[in-house]
Write an enzyme that holds these catalytic residues in place. Structure first.
Site, PDB file in Angstrom:
ATOM      1  CB  SER A 113      -1.025  -0.014   1.156  1.00 33.29           C
ATOM      2  OG  SER A 113      -1.465   1.329   1.281  1.00 33.29           O
ATOM      3  CE1 TYR A 131      -4.530  -2.870   4.481  1.00 33.51           C
ATOM      4  CE2 TYR A 131      -3.553  -0.680   3.827  1.00 33.51           C
ATOM      5  CZ  TYR A 131      -4.063  -2.059   3.408  1.00 33.51           C
ATOM      6  OH  TYR A 131      -4.236  -2.313   2.145  1.00 33.51           O
TER       7      TYR A 131
END
Length: 266
Positions: free
Chosen positions: A146, A159
């Site tokens: 990400s 995350y």
């Protein structure tokens, strides 16, 4: 540049999701044989049926080592080899997103659950893929990380840090197994316009993200999938150990781009 995946056996974890399903369709269109691995077996089977006889579906719970092992067993039983794995699955439920805030307010259970899926699960999948690819002397691993792994954020501490670990894991694999003919790269999506993301994204937040995106549009699943498919192909044979942000440029500019652009451009 045209690229081919003819005959390449490819596992896509999270293959029934927004980005994963696009990866499956695009790679199949380029000739790959697809294993759609997802926690939602019904959706995975529906996609495999759509893709045709060179695609199969299998259940995958990335938090379970036994489930990961069963995915590889199913792949080898059906195809007898593995050429590509796209580790796309992650813990991204709306409920977890609401709980994944800053470190001060982080519940240990939420941190552990995120790492169990995103980092530990991806590691196990990579490990088992390498056991198959090493004797073959070839293979391509594409891990989905990400762009949040590159910079600090007000929320999603678990995350984003779990995905930073995935980037380093990717570099480690590229280094340890490159001479064995195995490549490993990471793709770093920004906010991507999947149906699930758009359904849970407040309009004001979407507008903020779009302002900070350098392209005149918010990317969709196919924009990520084309990059994954290329990195999996032999045309990308000299690319390994890299982390490619596919986020419309949101991770490259200085903070406050949107406000500054209004100032300088009137």
């Amino acid at each position: 540049m045209a690229y081919s995946l003819d005959g390449k056996v490819t596992i896509v974890t999270g293959g029934a999701g927004g980005i994963g399903s696009s990866v499956c369709r695009i790679m199949a269109a380029h000739g790959a044989r697809i294993v759609v691995a997802d926690i939602d077996l019904d959706r995975a089977q529906a996609l495999a049926d759509e893709l045709g006889e060179e695609a199969i579906a299998t259940h995958l719970d990335l938090a379970s080592e036994d489930s990961i092992g069963a995915m590889f067993a199913t792949t080898m039983d059906r195809f007898g080899r593995l050429d590509v794995i796209d580790n796309n699955a992650a813990l991204l439920s709306a409920e977890m997103a609401q709980r994944d805030g800053d470190i001060e307010h982080m519940a240990t259970a939420d941190w552990d659950a995120t790492y169990r899926v995103n980092t530990r699960g991806t590691m196990i999948a990579c490990r088992e893929a390498l056991k198959i690819m090493s004797p073959q002397g070839s293979g391509s691993i594409v891990n989905t990380a990400s762009n949040l792994a590159l910079q600090g954020n007000l929320i999603q501490a678990a995350y984003s840090s779990s995905k930073a670990a995935v980037i380093q894991m990717t570099r480690s694999i590229a280094t340890s197994h490159g001479k064995r003919g195995i490549r490993a790269n990471a793709v770093l999506p920004g906010l991507t316009g999947t149906p699930a993301a758009l359904a849970h994204l407040p309009q004001e937040l979407r507008e903020t993200v779009e302002e900070e995106t350098l392209t005149p549009y918010l990317g969709g699943p196919d924009d990520i999938a084309h990059l994954v498919a290329f990195l999996a192909s032999d045309e990308a044979r000299y690319i390994t150990g890299q982390a490619f942000a596919a986020d419309g440029g949101t991770s490259v500019h200085i903070p406050g781009f949107a406000r500054l652009s209004r100032f300088f451009q009137g």
